[in-house]
Design an enzyme around this catalytic site. Structure first.
Site, PDB file in Angstrom:
ATOM      1  N   ARG A  93       0.829  -1.204   0.000  1.00 25.38           N
ATOM      2  CA  ARG A  93       0.000   0.000   0.000  1.00 25.38           C
ATOM      3  C   ARG A  93       0.870   1.264   0.000  1.00 25.38           C
ATOM      4  NH1 ARG A  93      -4.542   1.557   4.603  1.00 25.38           N
ATOM      5  NH2 ARG A  93      -4.967   3.692   3.921  1.00 25.38           N
ATOM      6  N   ASN A 147     -10.452  -4.169  -0.709  1.00 28.14           N
ATOM      7  CA  ASN A 147     -10.452  -3.087  -1.696  1.00 28.14           C
ATOM      8  C   ASN A 147      -9.579  -3.423  -2.890  1.00 28.14           C
ATOM      9  OD1 ASN A 147     -12.151  -0.953  -0.796  1.00 28.14           O
ATOM     10  ND2 ASN A 147     -10.756  -0.633   0.932  1.00 28.14           N
ATOM     11  N   CYS A 169     -18.807  -1.672   1.928  1.00 24.38           N
ATOM     12  CA  CYS A 169     -17.960  -0.541   2.304  1.00 24.38           C
ATOM     13  C   CYS A 169     -18.617   0.190   3.456  1.00 24.38           C
ATOM     14  CB  CYS A 169     -17.820   0.380   1.103  1.00 24.38           C
ATOM     15  SG  CYS A 169     -16.888   1.866   1.477  1.00 24.38           S
ATOM     16  N   HIS A 199     -16.737   4.008  -3.330  1.00 23.49           N
ATOM     17  CA  HIS A 199     -15.890   5.200  -3.144  1.00 23.49           C
ATOM     18  C   HIS A 199     -16.199   6.259  -4.203  1.00 23.49           C
ATOM     19  CE1 HIS A 199     -12.773   2.987  -0.408  1.00 23.49           C
ATOM     20  NE2 HIS A 199     -14.030   2.854  -0.007  1.00 23.49           N
ATOM     21  N   TYR A 254     -14.594  10.394  -0.551  1.00 29.38           N
ATOM     22  CA  TYR A 254     -13.615  10.090  -1.604  1.00 29.38           C
ATOM     23  C   TYR A 254     -13.755  10.992  -2.831  1.00 29.38           C
ATOM     24  CZ  TYR A 254     -11.796   5.952   0.709  1.00 29.38           C
ATOM     25  OH  TYR A 254     -11.172   5.109   1.584  1.00 29.38           O
TER      26      TYR A 254
END
Ligand code: NAD
Ligand code: G6P
Ligand code: MN
Ligand code: MN
Length: 434
Positions: A93, A147, A169, A199, A254
């Protein structure tokens, strides 16, 4: 009793899930909870599994917790499989977040180049899990948090025959909780008409006690000292009031990456140069959390978990499982096959939208279409997710470049290729298909 299998069980979020099952035991009698991880996660699995067992013992419930690295053993005859794994761990990540920044592009785990690469790493694993499920628990529901949840659901719908899949989510429930808190009312009094993608979801209308409240809420969040709120992982930059008044809908946190791209890029750069990217911050948070979890006297979910962006996600998970199990037919926003619910999105694609939750799964509530101002962006992200899912399945370089370039956060084909090449090299250990 119900058999639940959680893949990525070593996650620091697991105590939330356990708390959710404990709270709902009467209507949702879980008899077995299998936490599955991989050798790299074994230490975390043992620590969080120990806490899970203490929490259940403290509650005095007959839920048996199994910890295992053997996914196939766990999946046998499961009723619900939840997935919350991170291929390549937080190290991967951090690369998703840092590499794009060098090229002047947003670095985020579910949006832009980072979202693409998280998808490329995750989709082969989820399709592998499905092959195991077809054999070992063909009647189970797969509830995926991993995700990018929208792209992952898209890939399952289009590249497997598995239909009992739901992407989940915590953003919609987070928006609802935030709005209720702002209005000073219980969350049950607030209803939001949600539609869009993961998102990339909008609150198209808001109701308080069944009365339309959208205009009043927009007036509130465009006033000086209020904002539309955010998650722990997204800086709370305020919307331009005249923009929100014109949009006449509530964007999700987001959306800042799309409607405030420059400002969010500057925020990311600032963070990267000081406290670190979000992955680097989370590495420290996680260390603190696991130190707490190791304390044998701890028998509840510690409040420090709320510092993670996914806080309260288990409410979404457990409510969903409860409504399927009990055929409640209540309304919950989830990722599911569109089937015509949003006219401008392909029928066979995944959308995140309010659904009636039945024993046969989510039934999306059709909205006609999205408002014209939001429609194009949502379609573009859907195109990106479809091309990205194809790249993840085929391992085709040109398809991956196409996905990278059509992403609205990537400004040029040449920059797309540079980022793609660097990220393919950086992540090659987790991209066997390329
Ligand atoms: P994490 O880094 O703690 O990973 C969870 C576990 O997954 C780790 O213990 C790791 O060892 C394990 N893992 C890695 N690869 C695996 C594999 N192939 N099979 C089984 N286990 C594997 O991650 P986290 O921060 O707890 O988040 C987990 C996932 O859930 C991430 O993908 C994250 O993006 C997602 N998430 C989604 C939401 C949502 O709203 N949908 C909310 C929170 C987290
Ligand atoms: C939000 C999103 C999740 C995401 C999380 C990141 O809750 O809905 O999909 O995984 O934030 O939180 P973190 O604490 O890992 O930055
Ligand atoms: Mn999410
Ligand atoms: Mn572009």
């Amino acid at each position: 009793g119900i058999k639940i299998v959680t893949i990525g069980g070593g996650s620091s979020y697991t105590p939330e899930l356990v708390e959710g099952f404990i709270k709902r035991y009467e209507s949702l009698p879980v008899s077995e909870l299998w936490l599955v991880d991989i050798p790299e996660g074994e230490e975390k699995l043992n620590i969080v599994g120990g806490l899970a067992k203490r929490m259940i013992k403290e509650a005095g419930l007959p839920i048996k917790v199994h910890l295992t690295l053997n996914r196939r053993e766990a999946l046998k005859d499961a009723d619900f499989v939840t997935t919350q794994f991170r291929v390549g761990l937080l190290e991967a990540r951090a690369k998703d977040e840092r590499i794009p920044l060098k090229y002047g592009v947003i670095g985020q785990e579910t949006n832009g180049p980072g979202g693409l690469f998280k998808g490329l790493r995750t989709i082969p694993v989820i399709l592998d899990i499905i092959r195991d499920m077809e054999e070992l628990c063909p009647n189970a529901w797969l509830i995926n948090f991993t995700n990018p949840a929208g792209m992952v659901t898209e890939a399952v719908l289009r590249y497997s025959n598995w239909r009992k899949v739901i992407g989940l989510c915590n953003v919609p429930v987070g928006m609802k909780m935030g709005i209720a808190a702002q209005l000073g009312v219980e969350p049950e009094r607030v209803h939001i008409d949600f539609a869009g993608l993961n998102h990339m979801i909008y609150g198209l209308d808001i109701y308080l006690d069944g009365e339309l409240y959208t205009d009043k809420y927009i007036n509130l969040i465009t006033s000086e000292d209020e904002s539309s709120g955010t998650m722990q992982n997204i800086v709370d930059l305020k919307w331009e009031p005249e923009f929100i008044k014109a949009l006449k809908a509530i964007p999700c946190p987001y959306h800042r990456y799309y409607y405030k791209t420059d400002e969010m890029f500057d925020e990311e750069m600032k963070a990267a140069e000081t406290v670190g990217t979000r992955a680097e911050v989370v590495q420290k948070l996680e260390k603190e959390l696991f130190e707490l979890y190791q304390d044998e006297s701890l028998t509840i979910k510690p409040p420090q978990l709320e510092k993670r962006g996914g806080a309260y996600y288990s409410d979404a998970a457990c409510n969903l499982i409860d409504s399927i199990y009990n055929d409640r037919k209540d309304i919950q926003p989830v990722n599911t096959m569109n089937n015509g619910a949003i006219a401008s999105i392909p029928n066979d694609s995944a959308v995140e939208i309010n659904c009636v939750i039945t024993k046969d799964g989510p039934k999306p509530i059709a909205i006609g279409d999205l408002p014209v101002a939001t429609r194009g962006l949502v379609q573009q992200i859907k195109s990106f997710e479809r091309v990205a899912a194809e790249a993840a399945v085929t391992g085709d370089y040109q398809t991956a470049l196409l996905a990278m370039t059509i992403n609205p956060l990537v400004p040029s084909d040449t920059i797309a290729k540079e980022i793609l090449d660097e990220m393919l090299e950086a992540h090659k250990e987790h991209l066997p298909q390329f």
